[in-house]
Write an enzyme that holds these catalytic residues in place. Structure first.
Site, PDB file in Angstrom:
ATOM      1  N   LYS A 127       0.849  -1.193   0.000  1.00  0.00           N
ATOM      2  CA  LYS A 127       0.000   0.000   0.000  1.00  0.00           C
ATOM      3  C   LYS A 127       0.881   1.238   0.000  1.00  0.00           C
ATOM      4  O   LYS A 127       1.909   1.273   0.683  1.00  0.00           O
ATOM      5  CB  LYS A 127      -0.896  -0.043   1.246  1.00  0.00           C
ATOM      6  CG  LYS A 127      -2.029   0.977   1.267  1.00  0.00           C
ATOM      7  CD  LYS A 127      -2.884   0.793   2.531  1.00  0.00           C
ATOM      8  CE  LYS A 127      -4.024   1.795   2.617  1.00  0.00           C
ATOM      9  NZ  LYS A 127      -4.856   1.607   3.820  1.00  0.00           N
ATOM     10  N   SER A 202      -9.736   1.618   2.896  1.00  0.00           N
ATOM     11  CA  SER A 202      -8.877   2.389   2.021  1.00  0.00           C
ATOM     12  C   SER A 202      -7.838   1.534   1.278  1.00  0.00           C
ATOM     13  O   SER A 202      -7.250   2.010   0.318  1.00  0.00           O
ATOM     14  CB  SER A 202      -8.147   3.465   2.826  1.00  0.00           C
ATOM     15  OG  SER A 202      -7.280   2.854   3.763  1.00  0.00           O
ATOM     16  N   SER A 226      -9.859  -0.721   7.059  1.00  0.00           N
ATOM     17  CA  SER A 226      -9.290  -0.510   5.729  1.00  0.00           C
ATOM     18  C   SER A 226      -8.627  -1.736   5.116  1.00  0.00           C
ATOM     19  O   SER A 226      -8.308  -1.716   3.931  1.00  0.00           O
ATOM     20  CB  SER A 226      -8.281   0.639   5.764  1.00  0.00           C
ATOM     21  OG  SER A 226      -8.957   1.855   5.871  1.00  0.00           O
TER      22      SER A 226
END
Lengths: 549, 548
Positions: A127, A202, A226
């Site tokens: 990420k 996210s 997330s």
């Protein structure tokens, strides 16, 4: 509203309980039967295969050690798929130029008969709010466009030490703030199951990348769900470890007291191996735990070795508050079916109530916003990141931040600044902390009586891109299933457990299992057994299913 | 890369007073560290202050204070001498090239986290105990939030509602030349925090540069109760804090380097009024004497406004001390209270002290200045001597060691305070850097006392010992310096001098008795300084006055 449960297994399960489950604690299951009887069953193509998911990491390792495949070939296979699917999915913000070179290095090691790390040749997506020294790390924000960190995050460093190949940086909602990945400052990622839908957020890029098999496993971060919600939306396994299990050093802070780095995999075993690689105390993170890290995957045996009731004695609590109003019928059905499946495996399932559950959401948004308003202060354009030239200091700050941050981030900074302001602190921040304590206590009580708690990972399956963009409260409400776990700092595993009608081949539903602090081992073991015994589901999105099967 | 130059930023508050900023940089206004180490606040005052005589100035303030009372509270920032910064492993060396003592953590790069240096806690506990405070066994860090280019994270890690130490006091003795007196001032709190970096402003003010070397250096903020009543008391309070942190070995306490910084709050009220007047904060005082003068200036300014009935002109503001003009000027007005939006620092665990930890630190504390002063006083030393000897711990240690080796107290004090101190001052050395040992000083003193050598010879030997080392015994032998105490030998020399100077003898006997000194000098010269002066004078006088 009818939702379609596309899981023939349910027939079987339902029949089973009607035979022998009329006891008091089974009341809950009775309703499963009623609900599921309303659903429309459809024959499906992808569900025909009953092969449980196998570990890609172990397969890669086996083929490397047996010289069946070269690391370069494996890397190319993933990179080809990445190139093919990326125009539709857009899960990566940056793809490494060094992946093949790294794979070659692994092949050379094999030739020299050198020892291979546990993740040798495994392509890992990271990420983009996790720092990597050889690739830009933007946190999904324009304010850090092209920013290159001076160091690797501890988790990334550990991955490299295990031989992993960092394939690229995955898309996310800016600084982790969002539940759809639409708040990225750069691009919108699509859900591989239906490209008109969001992958969740996210960590949407990391979830979509594993789902579309663009990489083997990936790292995400989980502040309020997330990792777990996108895992649910994309039909992959997502692990949110206990707060402090994995070092946060190198993770761009959103809400420091809630943030954890988590893992995605296409199987529980892969997730467990990845988690083991990144866990452990770090002298660079004072909140990281010194607890011994067990070898999470060592207990995850192959299905043939399972007993007939492998979960005998396991006490499972279904959180009552997560199966009520506002939760899609199809999701409820899938979770109830999953509960039945757990029962089939020998565990006892009862319903538990967490009275403070609904308070968690507002408390979470106050605490997370408050901490983020502080954590994001460093993005001022003075030392790094995008600076808007100015004649005067205040406008340098104002313009750089106005220009660099997206609307969701600005909103949360404003909310957090407000909540921490003199005169409001007691009413908001302090009160939210009191709620947090309540949430922790009620989880403690529930987990004293049960080994694990289960709930949906999200109240719905993946929704359409743009659907909730202008309704932030609706989006925030989607976090109801996950935020409490962050407030309590507990570990939780999400794994796909069923489908709801939608897209071309149905949309996956995620089951959340919550464990006591530092009890990841148990979650992974239960998750593995659940996954391996789940009948008739194959969580491979249609986008890549043809090329892989 | 780390040094960022941003053109065109107006740093308003500072631009108004560029001179103030420069003064810290080239701040050799006073003497060196070592020199100031052996001075009390007022000694420094006397040496360095040319413009205003402290005595007359103080008198003026005293007169003013007949009708009005000044209320003074001081916030002192002490930079801790830890090997590494508070939350990262960078060393901090004063005077390094800008942005060379930095790392991703103290530069606040994305993804970095603070990890507390445990020495900071140890030093804070030491200071808390030395200031007679109650320690918080459970305290925590908080974030204090504001934007400024020298603050890399956009917040300062500090302590807000639970400081590590509270409710203490400090005792001190005012210098005798100002009338003396013992004072006890309350300490409200001591808390730990990190320092910010520095802005370096260009000469014409068109741009500024950021130096983050100092960012993350540990500080203790010590807040006094508003117990202080004059500039002198304030300066002595600060000097005592400096002494204390040096005694404890937690800081070099150097004001010129910014290791000890005082922000002073001053208000004035008519005697008898209960509520406090409006307080004004003064910054930018780089020495104790500057503090003294700045505060007295500010008191006069406020009393003036009061006596003209213009006390509404006293507003809550920060004023800057201008060393050149010897006055305070407005730096910024405070519009309401700044909201720093404090909240608990989530990246750091709570600070939990155990009884055992605190007890160990308490047991390790050496004798502190106040205790030492009381002990020296009991030894019969005058307050002036006591203050001088206790000002620098090294001097006090030297003194103690000398006495332990049998030297007579007053003589040891005198030798240290006069010849040795003068030498140290001239050579800009500290007492640890000279070759003289307490053992030899004690030896020297007893040699003089026992009559082996004269005081004059003693002085010669002293300088030899200071610069080249060696022992008193060896020097006496080597240079044949043993005092002549044989009356017959001295008599011979006296006779010789009298015979060689008949004219002067005649004059003496004619009534010019002042010439005794001349004869004594001649005899001493003849003895190469070794004649016992008492004996010499006795014999000389007998011979001179003998009618012959």
């Amino acid at each position: 509203m009818l939702s379609s449960v596309q899981n023939p297994r349910l027939f079987f399960v339902r029949c089973r309980f009607q035979f022998h489950l009329p006891s008091k604690s089974r009341h809950f299951h009775g309703s499963v039967a009623v609900r599921t009887s309303e659903t429309v069953m459809e024959p499906q193509t992808h569900a025909s295969s009953t092969t449980p998911p196998s570990s890609e990491i172990l397969t890669i390792r086996k083929s490397l050690l047996s010289h069946q495949k070269k690391a370069v070939d494996i890397a190319e296979e993933y990179l080809n798929r990445l190139r093919q699917t990326e125009p539709q999915i857009q899960s990566f913000l940056h793809v490494s130029e060094n992946a093949l070179r790294d794979a070659q290095a692994i092949d050379q090691k094999i030739e020299r008969n050198e020892e291979l790390g546990p993740l040798a040749g495994v392509l890992v997506g990271v990420k983009d709010n996790i720092c990597t020294v050889d690739m830009p790390s933007t946190g999904g924000s324009r304010i850090l466009e092209d920013y290159r960190p001076a160091f690797d995050a501890t988790a990334v460093k550990k991955l490299r030490e295990c031989g992993a190949i960092i394939v690229g940086k995955t898309n996310l909602d800016e600084f982790g703030m969002g539940s759809t990945t639409e708040s990225s400052g750069f691009q919108v990622t699509a859900n591989p199951w239906d490209v008109s839908r969001v992958p969740g957020g996210s960590s949407g890029g990391s979830a979509a990348a594993v789902s579309a098999r663009q990489c083997v496993v990936s790292l995400g971060s989980d502040t309020g769900g997330s990792v777990r919600q996108p895992a649910s939306f994309c039909g992959v396994v997502g692990m949110k470890p206990t707060y402090g299990r994995v070092s946060r050093f190198g993770l761009m802070a959103y809400a420091s007291s809630l943030d954890v780095i988590g893992c995605f995999g296409s199987s529980v075993v892969d997730t467990a191996i990845l988690l083991h690689a990144i866990s452990g105390h770090d002298i660079l993170d004072a909140t990281s735990s010194k607890r011994v890290v067990p070898d999470f995957s060592s207990q995850l045996t192959s299905m043939e070795l399972f007993e007939s009731k492998p979960l005998r004695g396991l006490r499972v609590g279904v959180i009552r508050e997560t199966l009520g109003d506002g939760v899609d019928m199809g999701v409820i059905s899938s979770i109830k079916a999953a509960a039945s499946h757990l029962e089939e495996l020998g565990s006892t399932v009862i319903e538990v109530s967490l009275p403070s559950f609904s308070l968690g959401l507002p408390a979470y948004y106050i605490l997370a916003s408050s901490e983020s308003s502080s954590n994001l202060s460093r993005y001022d354009g003075v030392r790094y990141g995008n600076q808007v030239a100015s004649d005067e200091l205040n406008s340098l700050y104002g313009d750089s931040r106005a220009n660099g941050f997206g609307p969701e981030v600005k909103m949360r900074i404003l909310m957090g600044t407000y909540a921490l302001s003199a005169g409001y602190y007691d009413a908001y921040y302090k009160r939210a902390q009191q709620v947090r304590t309540l949430v922790q206590k009620s989880f403690k009580t529930a987990l004293d009586e049960n080994d694990i708690l289960i709930s949906p990972a999200a109240p719905s399956v993946a929704y359409k891109i743009g659907e909730k963009k202008n309704d932030p409260l609706a989006m925030y409400a989607g976090d109801i299933m996950t935020v409490n776990v962050n407030l309590a700092g507990l570990p939780a595993l999400v794994l796909p457990c069923g489908f709801v009608e939608g897209g071309v081949a149905g949309l996956p539903v995620g089951l959340q299992m919550i464990g006591a602090a530092f009890d990841e081992e148990k979650l992974l073991k239960v998750g593995h057994i659940f996954e391996q015994t789940l009948q008739g589901c194959r969580f491979l999105p249609p986008l890549v299913a043809d090329s892989l099967s | 890369m780390a040094s960022v130059l941003f053109r065109g930023i107006q740093t308003r508050p500072f631009l108004l007073y560029p001179s103030a900023l420069l003064s810290r940089k080239n701040g050799v206004l006073f003497c060196t560290t070592k020199c100031s180490q052996s001075q009390t606040a007022t000694q420094e005052n006397q040496q360095t202050q040319m413009k205003v005589s402290p005595r007359t100035h103080t008198k003026k303030v005293e007169k003013i204070l007949h009708d009005y009372e000044a209320i003074i509270g001081i916030e002192t920032h002490v930079q801790l001498d830890t090997l590494t910064k508070a939350f990262c492993s960078c060393a901090y060396l004063y005077g390094s090239q800008p942005n060379t003592n930095v790392c991703p953590i103290c530069m606040g790069l994305p993804g970095t986290l603070p990890v507390l240096n445990s020495k900071v806690i140890e030093f804070a506990v030491k200071v808390g105990l030395a200031l007679n405070c109650n320690l918080s066994m459970n305290s925590k860090f908080d974030r204090k939030q504001y934007f400024y280019p020298d603050l890399p994270k956009g917040y300062q890690i500090s302590q807000f509602d639970i400081p590590i130490a509270t409710g203490g006091f400090i005792e001190l003795d005012l210098p005798t030349e100002y009338g003396g007196g013992h004072r006890k001032f309350g300490i409200t709190r001591v808390h730990m925090e990190e320092d910010a970096g520095k802005l370096l402003h260009s000469g014409n003010g068109s741009y500024s540069q950021v130096d983050l070397n100092r960012a993350g250096v540990p500080l203790l903020e010590i807040v006094s109760e508003p117990d202080i009543r004059s500039g002198l008391e304030a300066a002595e309070y600060a000097a005592e804090i400096q002494r204390l942190v040096r005694y404890l070995g937690v800081s070099n306490g150097n004001m010129q380097e910014g290791s000890l910084r005082c922000d002073v709050n001053v208000s004035v009220r008519p005697i008898g009024q209960l509520e406090y007047g409006t307080k004004v904060e003064i910054k930018n005082m780089n020495s104790f004497s500057a503090m003294n003068r700045a505060i007295d200036f500010e008191i006069s300014r406020q009393v003036d406004l009061y006596s003209k009935g213009e006390d509404n002109q006293i507003i809550q503001e920060t004023r800057l001390w201008e060393e050149g003009a010897q006055r305070t000027v407005t730096m910024r007005k405070k519009e309401g209270l700044a909201d720093y939006r404090y909240f608990p620092e989530p990246d750091l665990p709570e600070v939990v002290l155990s009884e055992e930890y605190v007890d160990n630190i308490r047991a390790s504390l050496l004798e502190l200045p106040e205790v030492k002063r009381r002990r020296y006083e009991r030894m019969g030393l005058s307050m002036q001597d006591v203050l001088f000897l206790t000002n620098d711990m090294n001097v006090a240690d030297f003194f103690d060691a000398t006495i332990e080796r049998g030297a007579e107290v007053k003589m040891a004090a005198n030798w240290i305070m006069s010849d040795i101190a003068a030498y140290l001052n001239n050579e800009k050395l500290s007492i640890n850097e000279i070759k003289l040992t307490p053992q030899e000083l004690a030896e020297l003193i007893s040699s003089i006392k026992g009559g082996t050598i004269s005081g004059k010879i003693g002085k010669e030997i002293l300088f030899e010992l200071i610069s080249n080392g060696g022992t008193v015994k060896a020097l006496i032998e080597e240079k044949d310096l043993v005092q002549i105490v044989d009356p017959a030998e001295i008599e011979k020399m006296v006779d010789k001098v009298l015979i060689e100077n008949p004219k002067q003898l005649q004059q003496y006997r004619g009534g010019k008795t002042k010439l005794q000194g001349f004869f004594a000098g001649q005899v001493m010269k003849l003895s190469k300084g070794k004649a016992n002066p008492g004996l010499l004078n006795k014999i000389l006088l007998e011979k001179l006055n003998a009618k012959g």
